[in-house]
Write an enzyme that holds these catalytic residues in place. Structure first.
Site, PDB file in Angstrom:
ATOM      1  N   GLU A  10     -14.126  -7.816  -0.087  1.00 15.13           N
ATOM      2  CA  GLU A  10     -13.647  -7.856   1.236  1.00 15.13           C
ATOM      3  C   GLU A  10     -14.393  -7.655   2.635  1.00 15.13           C
ATOM      4  O   GLU A  10     -14.305  -8.422   3.512  1.00 15.13           O
ATOM      5  CB  GLU A  10     -12.409  -6.880   1.393  1.00 15.13           C
ATOM      6  N   ARG A  38      -0.462  -0.772  -4.506  1.00 14.68           N
ATOM      7  CA  ARG A  38      -1.747  -0.080  -4.527  1.00 14.68           C
ATOM      8  C   ARG A  38      -1.583   1.435  -4.174  1.00 14.68           C
ATOM      9  O   ARG A  38      -0.562   1.718  -3.233  1.00 14.68           O
ATOM     10  CB  ARG A  38      -2.940  -0.636  -3.446  1.00 14.68           C
ATOM     11  N   HIS A  53     -13.271   2.046  -2.229  1.00 11.21           N
ATOM     12  CA  HIS A  53     -13.538   1.891  -1.076  1.00 11.21           C
ATOM     13  C   HIS A  53     -15.170   2.155  -1.120  1.00 11.21           C
ATOM     14  O   HIS A  53     -15.685   2.901  -0.186  1.00 11.21           O
ATOM     15  CB  HIS A  53     -12.979   2.619  -0.157  1.00 11.21           C
ATOM     16  N   ARG A  74     -12.548 -11.200  -3.250  1.00 14.69           N
ATOM     17  CA  ARG A  74     -11.509 -10.561  -2.454  1.00 14.69           C
ATOM     18  C   ARG A  74     -11.736 -11.185  -1.094  1.00 14.69           C
ATOM     19  O   ARG A  74     -11.452 -10.576  -0.001  1.00 14.69           O
ATOM     20  CB  ARG A  74     -11.563  -8.983  -2.085  1.00 14.69           C
ATOM     21  N   GLU A 127     -10.823  -1.603  -7.143  1.00 16.14           N
ATOM     22  CA  GLU A 127     -11.586  -2.354  -6.171  1.00 16.14           C
ATOM     23  C   GLU A 127     -12.735  -1.635  -5.634  1.00 16.14           C
ATOM     24  O   GLU A 127     -12.699  -0.383  -5.243  1.00 16.14           O
ATOM     25  CB  GLU A 127     -10.483  -2.481  -5.110  1.00 16.14           C
ATOM     26  N   GLU A 146      -3.383  -9.279  -0.879  1.00 14.48           N
ATOM     27  CA  GLU A 146      -2.939  -8.202  -0.602  1.00 14.48           C
ATOM     28  C   GLU A 146      -1.933  -8.128   1.011  1.00 14.48           C
ATOM     29  O   GLU A 146      -2.247  -9.277   2.011  1.00 14.48           O
ATOM     30  CB  GLU A 146      -4.242  -7.428   0.167  1.00 14.48           C
ATOM     31  N   ASP A 188      -5.672  -4.847   9.820  1.00 16.39           N
ATOM     32  CA  ASP A 188      -6.818  -5.462  10.832  1.00 16.39           C
ATOM     33  C   ASP A 188      -7.306  -6.959  10.602  1.00 16.39           C
ATOM     34  O   ASP A 188      -8.192  -7.293  11.220  1.00 16.39           O
ATOM     35  CB  ASP A 188      -8.081  -4.695  10.894  1.00 16.39           C
ATOM     36  N   HIS A 203       0.710  -1.107  -0.214  1.00 20.21           N
ATOM     37  CA  HIS A 203      -0.038  -0.008   0.036  1.00 20.21           C
ATOM     38  C   HIS A 203       0.660   1.116  -0.214  1.00 20.21           C
ATOM     39  O   HIS A 203       1.517   1.558   1.183  1.00 20.21           O
ATOM     40  CB  HIS A 203      -0.744   0.044   1.207  1.00 20.21           C
ATOM     41  N   ASP A 225      -8.008   1.319  -4.668  1.00 22.24           N
ATOM     42  CA  ASP A 225      -9.258   0.987  -4.079  1.00 22.24           C
ATOM     43  C   ASP A 225     -10.212   2.119  -3.954  1.00 22.24           C
ATOM     44  O   ASP A 225     -10.081   3.357  -3.215  1.00 22.24           O
ATOM     45  CB  ASP A 225      -8.830   0.567  -2.299  1.00 22.24           C
ATOM     46  N   TRP A 244     -18.000   4.855   3.596  1.00 20.17           N
ATOM     47  CA  TRP A 244     -16.646   5.078   4.268  1.00 20.17           C
ATOM     48  C   TRP A 244     -15.862   4.317   3.256  1.00 20.17           C
ATOM     49  O   TRP A 244     -16.081   3.103   3.357  1.00 20.17           O
ATOM     50  CB  TRP A 244     -16.369   4.905   5.698  1.00 20.17           C
ATOM     51  N   TYR A 251      -9.917   7.974   1.967  1.00 15.65           N
ATOM     52  CA  TYR A 251      -9.672   6.664   2.315  1.00 15.65           C
ATOM     53  C   TYR A 251      -8.113   6.246   2.065  1.00 15.65           C
ATOM     54  O   TYR A 251      -7.726   6.612   0.768  1.00 15.65           O
ATOM     55  CB  TYR A 251     -10.429   5.636   1.750  1.00 15.65           C
TER      56      TYR A 251
HETATM   57  C1  CS2 Z   1      -9.156  -1.657   2.832  1.00 15.63           C
HETATM   58  C2  CS2 Z   1      -8.971  -2.186   4.438  1.00 15.63           C
HETATM   59  O1  CS2 Z   1      -7.152  -2.997   2.604  1.00 15.63           O
HETATM   60  C3  CS2 Z   1      -8.282  -2.586   1.961  1.00 15.63           C
HETATM   61  O2  CS2 Z   1      -8.447  -2.971   0.929  1.00 15.63           O
HETATM   62  O3  CS2 Z   1     -10.332  -1.654   2.139  1.00 15.63           O
HETATM   63  O4  CS2 Z   1      -8.045  -1.534   4.520  1.00 15.63           O
HETATM   64  C4  CS2 Z   1     -10.408  -1.757   4.799  1.00 15.63           C
HETATM   65  O5  CS2 Z   1     -10.650  -0.297   4.921  1.00 15.63           O
HETATM   66  C5  CS2 Z   1     -10.138  -2.198   6.404  1.00 15.63           C
HETATM   67  O6  CS2 Z   1      -9.842  -3.588   6.330  1.00 15.63           O
HETATM   68  C6  CS2 Z   1     -11.430  -1.681   7.450  1.00 15.63           C
HETATM   69  O7  CS2 Z   1     -11.079  -2.254   8.560  1.00 15.63           O
HETATM   70 MG    MG Z   2     -10.415  -2.454   0.146  1.00 18.23          MG
END
Ligand code: CS2
Ligand code: MG
Length: 402
Positions: free
Chosen positions: A262, A147, A212, A283, A236, A339, A316, A122, A210, A402, A159
């Site tokens: 995701e 990314r 998002h 994802r 994404e 990722e 996370d 990232h 992303d 978000w 984001y």
């Molecule tokens: C994001 C995540 O990594 C990604 O692609 O979408 O960082 C996402 O925002 C977090 O996992 C939310 O907790």
């Molecule tokens: Mg994402």
């Protein structure tokens, strides 16, 4: 082999993690990730109240039957909390079975389908220039895929842009912080970022972005088309995917590859997206989509439609999830990319692992099981801290994604 104990371990080495540890009467134990960012205690309570009591005494070798028991037996099926809890049990049982067999988990799944797992990092910056430099840094670290997320002129935050350039933790307050968003500013700016990136690096590196969940389908179609000259590896979460049909509109207008999933927790969330070939990468993850057992089903459906995996791997998702994911990634025939957002040293001290990074690839290692442990003494030094993901509003105050 009987389950003799199952314990939920909540810790916060820089951010909250929930881990389930299952022990058996043959002295073999296994662990699974149960972390759901901002909802950690909901999953911990679900495990403690509705899963652990029913686990004691069960045959640890009956992974599929245990999965079916906690899925069909829940009555109130699906959803992120339930499927996260099931995932933790499933991952721990696969860990135990592979340890009992004395082999790394990927061997138990069917052996390696590739030499190693290509990952993406990232890069983010406050503006285009800083983001370009950050991409350069990731390429220098050996990444083949990066990314890129950058600040949007006129917006205080967006984001994926963090103060820290290596570790990104969006859950930054006990009560959600409020962000403001402008689609117009964003749609004007992102093509300039990728124009600058291709001008600097050419077309060799894989570049990802992303969105998002922040665009409507037609806006996503416009962005996909405007990015076509820059040949992204994927775009994404272009629009919220509860309505899978929305992707038909995007698909009609652009050939930019799409990655979604995701936030999905079962195959039902993506069945149409896959079967209608509305996406190119799925994802879904070990921790949020029901564990190895269910993720394997999703990947096998995706294989029928030439959709490849691209599992989420943000900070996370704990190192336990990453470890299990790498075994899955090494085996799964229709692998796309993984990722890999790095964890902090204090997190890695709690979760020692066998995987290693080399020239843009990760390998899970060959330790028996998924190769990740938990140092419970270290974990106990980092008590849980309430933390919530941000919320997002349009400039007029309308609640947004978000
Ligand atoms: C994001 C995540 O990594 C990604 O692609 O979408 O960082 C996402 O925002 C977090 O996992 C939310 O907790
Ligand atoms: Mg994402």
């Amino acid at each position: 082999m009987k389950i003799t104990s199952a314990r939920v371990i909540v810790c916060s080495p820089g951010r909250n993690f929930v881990t389930l540890k299952i022990e058996t009467d043959e002295g073999i134990s296994g662990i699974g990730d149960a972390t759901l960012n901002g909802r950690e205690l909901a999953v911990a309570a679900y495990l403690d109240e509705h899963v652990v009591p029913a686990l004691i005494g069960r045959d640890a070798t009956r992974i599929e039957d245990t999965w079916q028991y906690f899925y069909r037996g829940a009555y109130w099926r699906r959803g992120p909390v339930t499927m996260c809890a099931i995932a933790a049990v499933d991952t721990a049982l696969w860990d135990i079975k592979a340890k009992a067999a004395g082999m790394p988990l990927y061997q138990l799944l069917g052996g390696a389908s590739r030499d190693a797992v290509m990952v993406y990092g990232h890069a983010n910056g406050g503006d285009i220039a800083e983001t370009v430099d950050e991409v350069a840094r990731y390429l220098d670290l050996g990444y083949r895929a990066v990314r890129a997320q950058c600040g949007i002129p006129g917006l205080a935050s967006t984001y994926g842009v963090a103060r820290d350039k290596m570790f990104y933790e969006p859950a930054d307050a006990a009560i959600a912080t409020e962000n403001r968003w402008s689609t117009t500013r964003y749609l004007d700016h992102v093509p300039k970022l990728f124009d600058a990136l291709r001008a600097r690096f050419g077309f060799e590196p894989h570049l990802l972005h992303d969105v998002h969940h922040r665009l409507t389908p037609i806006e996503a179609a416009r962005l996909g088309r405007s990015l076509e000259p820059f040949r992204l590896f994927w775009l994404e979460d272009p629009t919220p995917a509860e309505n899978q049909e929305a992707f038909r509109l995007i698909r009609r207008h652009t050939v930019t590859p799409l990655a979604v999933g995701e936030v999905f927790n079962t195959i039902h969330d993506c069945q149409a997206l896959i079967a209608e070939q509305l996406i190119d990468y799925i994802r879904t993850t070990v921790v949020h989509a029901g564990g190895i057992t269910h993720l394997r089903r999703i990947a096998q459906l995706a294989e029928l439609w030439q959709v490849r995996t691209g599992s989420h791997g943000a900070t996370d998702l704990s190192p336990v999830c990453m470890g299990a994911a790498l075994h899955f990634d090494l085996w799964v025939p229709n692998f796309g990319i993984q990722e890999y957002m790095r964890h902090t040293p204090e997190t890695e001290a709690v979760f020692p692992h066998a995987w290693r990074f080399e020239a843009g690839f990760l390998h899970p290692g060959d330790a028996p099981g998924h190769g990740v442990g938990i140092d419970e003494a270290q974990a106990a030094r980092h008590p849980y801290r309430p933390s919530a993901l941000p919320v997002n509003r349009l400039e007029d105050g309308t609640m947004w994604n978000w």
